[in-house]
Design a protein around this motif. Structure first.
Motif, PDB file in Angstrom:
ATOM      1  N   ILE A  25       0.852  -1.063   0.012  1.00  0.00           N
ATOM      2  CA  ILE A  25      -0.211   0.157   0.028  1.00  0.00           C
ATOM      3  C   ILE A  25       0.853   1.313  -0.064  1.00  0.00           C
ATOM      4  CG2 ILE A  25      -0.179   0.152   2.575  1.00  0.00           C
ATOM      5  CD1 ILE A  25      -3.140   1.053   1.971  1.00  0.00           C
ATOM      6  N   ASN A  26       2.144   0.964   0.663  1.00  0.00           N
ATOM      7  CA  ASN A  26       2.966   2.253   0.568  1.00  0.00           C
ATOM      8  C   ASN A  26       3.539   2.833  -0.839  1.00  0.00           C
ATOM      9  OD1 ASN A  26       3.309   2.911   3.522  1.00  0.00           O
ATOM     10  ND2 ASN A  26       4.161   0.901   3.449  1.00  0.00           N
ATOM     11  N   MET A  27       3.796   1.413  -1.503  1.00  0.00           N
ATOM     12  CA  MET A  27       3.999   1.659  -3.120  1.00  0.00           C
ATOM     13  C   MET A  27       2.918   2.428  -3.688  1.00  0.00           C
ATOM     14  SD  MET A  27       5.553  -0.981  -5.985  1.00  0.00           S
ATOM     15  CE  MET A  27       3.920  -1.831  -5.828  1.00  0.00           C
ATOM     16  N   MET A  28       1.759   2.025  -3.524  1.00  0.00           N
ATOM     17  CA  MET A  28       0.453   2.396  -4.119  1.00  0.00           C
ATOM     18  C   MET A  28       0.381   3.891  -4.061  1.00  0.00           C
ATOM     19  SD  MET A  28      -2.077   1.507  -6.160  1.00  0.00           S
ATOM     20  CE  MET A  28      -2.108  -0.189  -6.011  1.00  0.00           C
ATOM     21  N   TYR A  29       0.583   4.313  -2.604  1.00  0.00           N
ATOM     22  CA  TYR A  29       0.425   5.804  -2.284  1.00  0.00           C
ATOM     23  C   TYR A  29       1.275   6.568  -3.148  1.00  0.00           C
ATOM     24  CZ  TYR A  29       0.444   9.998   0.419  1.00  0.00           C
ATOM     25  OH  TYR A  29       0.267  11.292   1.046  1.00  0.00           O
ATOM     26  N   GLU A  30       2.634   6.107  -3.263  1.00  0.00           N
ATOM     27  CA  GLU A  30       3.571   6.774  -3.886  1.00  0.00           C
ATOM     28  C   GLU A  30       3.187   6.675  -5.564  1.00  0.00           C
ATOM     29  OE1 GLU A  30       7.385   4.900  -3.688  1.00  0.00           O
ATOM     30  OE2 GLU A  30       7.462   5.287  -1.241  1.00  0.00           O
ATOM     31  N   ARG A  31       2.635   6.015  -6.140  1.00  0.00           N
ATOM     32  CA  ARG A  31       2.115   6.032  -7.305  1.00  0.00           C
ATOM     33  C   ARG A  31       1.104   6.796  -7.502  1.00  0.00           C
ATOM     34  NH1 ARG A  31       4.328   5.352 -11.304  1.00  0.00           N
ATOM     35  NH2 ARG A  31       2.662   4.443 -12.571  1.00  0.00           N
ATOM     36  N   VAL A  32       0.174   6.949  -6.489  1.00  0.00           N
ATOM     37  CA  VAL A  32      -1.046   8.070  -6.722  1.00  0.00           C
ATOM     38  C   VAL A  32      -0.631   9.328  -6.608  1.00  0.00           C
ATOM     39  CG1 VAL A  32      -3.341   8.576  -5.699  1.00  0.00           C
ATOM     40  CG2 VAL A  32      -2.892   6.146  -6.006  1.00  0.00           C
ATOM     41  N   PHE A  33       0.298   9.604  -5.526  1.00  0.00           N
ATOM     42  CA  PHE A  33       1.016  10.812  -5.463  1.00  0.00           C
ATOM     43  C   PHE A  33       1.813  11.747  -6.826  1.00  0.00           C
ATOM     44  CE2 PHE A  33       4.028  13.892  -4.051  1.00  0.00           C
ATOM     45  CZ  PHE A  33       3.274  14.761  -3.266  1.00  0.00           C
ATOM     46  N   GLU A  34       2.468  10.335  -7.292  1.00  0.00           N
ATOM     47  CA  GLU A  34       3.112  10.897  -8.590  1.00  0.00           C
ATOM     48  C   GLU A  34       2.071  10.946  -9.630  1.00  0.00           C
ATOM     49  OE1 GLU A  34       5.457   7.358  -9.855  1.00  0.00           O
ATOM     50  OE2 GLU A  34       6.757   7.658  -8.030  1.00  0.00           O
ATOM     51  N   GLU A  35       1.059  10.717  -9.942  1.00  0.00           N
ATOM     52  CA  GLU A  35      -0.208  10.679 -10.710  1.00  0.00           C
ATOM     53  C   GLU A  35      -0.891  12.155 -10.488  1.00  0.00           C
ATOM     54  OE1 GLU A  35      -2.038   9.917 -14.378  1.00  0.00           O
ATOM     55  OE2 GLU A  35      -0.317   8.571 -13.280  1.00  0.00           O
ATOM     56  N   LEU A  36      -0.677  12.374  -9.178  1.00  0.00           N
ATOM     57  CA  LEU A  36      -1.301  13.620  -8.976  1.00  0.00           C
ATOM     58  C   LEU A  36      -0.364  14.850  -9.221  1.00  0.00           C
ATOM     59  CD1 LEU A  36      -3.538  15.067  -6.893  1.00  0.00           C
ATOM     60  CD2 LEU A  36      -1.625  14.847  -5.039  1.00  0.00           C
ATOM     61  N   THR A  37       0.992  14.744  -8.898  1.00  0.00           N
ATOM     62  CA  THR A  37       1.677  15.833  -9.554  1.00  0.00           C
ATOM     63  C   THR A  37       1.781  15.859 -10.823  1.00  0.00           C
ATOM     64  OG1 THR A  37       3.517  14.346  -9.363  1.00  0.00           O
ATOM     65  CG2 THR A  37       3.109  15.907  -7.601  1.00  0.00           C
ATOM     66  N   LEU A  38       1.540  14.698 -11.680  1.00  0.00           N
ATOM     67  CA  LEU A  38       1.494  14.638 -13.391  1.00  0.00           C
ATOM     68  C   LEU A  38       0.361  15.251 -13.861  1.00  0.00           C
ATOM     69  CD1 LEU A  38       2.888  13.416 -15.889  1.00  0.00           C
ATOM     70  CD2 LEU A  38       1.270  11.455 -15.439  1.00  0.00           C
ATOM     71  N   GLN A  39      -0.839  15.479 -13.150  1.00  0.00           N
ATOM     72  CA  GLN A  39      -1.904  16.218 -13.716  1.00  0.00           C
ATOM     73  C   GLN A  39      -1.671  17.579 -13.808  1.00  0.00           C
ATOM     74  OE1 GLN A  39      -4.341  14.149 -14.835  1.00  0.00           O
ATOM     75  NE2 GLN A  39      -2.966  12.748 -14.079  1.00  0.00           N
ATOM     76  N   GLN A  40      -0.760  18.193 -12.722  1.00  0.00           N
ATOM     77  CA  GLN A  40      -0.341  19.621 -12.750  1.00  0.00           C
ATOM     78  C   GLN A  40       0.467  19.960 -13.994  1.00  0.00           C
ATOM     79  OE1 GLN A  40       0.145  21.380  -8.850  1.00  0.00           O
ATOM     80  NE2 GLN A  40       1.850  22.429  -9.579  1.00  0.00           N
TER      81      GLN A  40
END
Length: 242
Positions: A25-40
């Motif tokens: 789940i920690n790796m999943m959190y990192e992936r979601v956070f990366e996608e969050l910044t990618l949208q910007q």
């Protein structure tokens, strides 16, 4: 034995699935956070491309030797419409960013819950409660109505909103200028009508922006599956279950 199915059939034997997903789940959190910044990053690239196109085309159209005002007007209108379409994409990225932010909050909460309790209903319940936490009582009236005006006012000066507003102003100005050049009336009336056309482009873009965000949180009011799936449908990282 697992049942044989056409790829177009639904699964009937649910025993082939684990009761809970097994992943980091920690790796999943990192992936979601990366996608969050990618949208910007994607949003910034769109605005940069649009401004570069304007900087390249507009000076050529405004040269004194270029006196084909009608053609120039249509080109300006086309640039304005392209800007409006870019605004729709920016709004889509904004929605994704909001959903991914809620995903991050959801995953944070899941880290504190035993993995054996993870299931579809639990994840969706956490996701909904994270949305309620974001909206809170501040934007919901005692009689269960959404405070649209308050939401618009409180979020107008956020960085995300100002990015969209600036882009919408530029697109509206370009479209309005083109409209004024194309219209067959006198200078004064063309100027007024062109300004109205530009304001309409601006108003549509900003209206769709706020409408999308308010619709995203509509589930906090109506609490039904259709409204919930408008938000959760884009939360791909949480779709662990069929």
């Amino acid at each position: 034995m697992a049942e044989k199915l056409s790829i177009y059939d639904e699964f009937k034997d649910k025993s082939i699935f684990r009761n809970s997903p097994d992943f980091d789940i920690n790796m999943m959190y990192e992936r979601v956070f990366e996608e969050l910044t990618l949208q910007q990053s994607k949003r910034d690239q769109l605005i940069t491309i649009y401004l570069a196109a304007i900087a390249f085309v507009v000076p050529a159209l405004l040269k004194e030797t270029n006196n084909n005002w009608s053609l120039n007007g249509y080109i300006f209108m086309a640039l304005g419409l392209i800007g409006f379409l870019f605004a729709l994409i920016i709004i889509r990225y904004r929605k994704y960013k909001e959903v991914y932010w809620i995903c991050c909050r959801t995953l944070n909460v899941m880290m504190d819950i035993d993995k054996s309790l993870w299931n579809k209903e639990m994840i969706q319940k956490i996701f909904f409660n994270c949305m309620m936490k974001k909206i809170g009582k501040k934007y919901i009236t005692p009689d269960n109505k959404f405070r649209n005006i308050l939401y618009i006012r409180k979020n107008f000066f956020s960085g995300e909103t100002l990015y969209l507003v600036i882009h919408a102003i530029i697109s509206g100005m370009i479209f309005g200028l083109g409209s004024g050049m194309v219209l067959p009336f006198g200078m004064s009336l063309n100027t007024i009508l062109g300004a109205i056309c530009g304001l309409m482009v601006f108003g549509f873009a900003v209206g769709i922006y706020y409408g999308t965000l308010i619709k995203l949180y509509r589930v906090c009011i109506v609490k039904n599956d259709t409204a919930f799936n408008y938000a959760f449908g884009d939360a791909w990282f949480l779709h662990f279950f069929i």
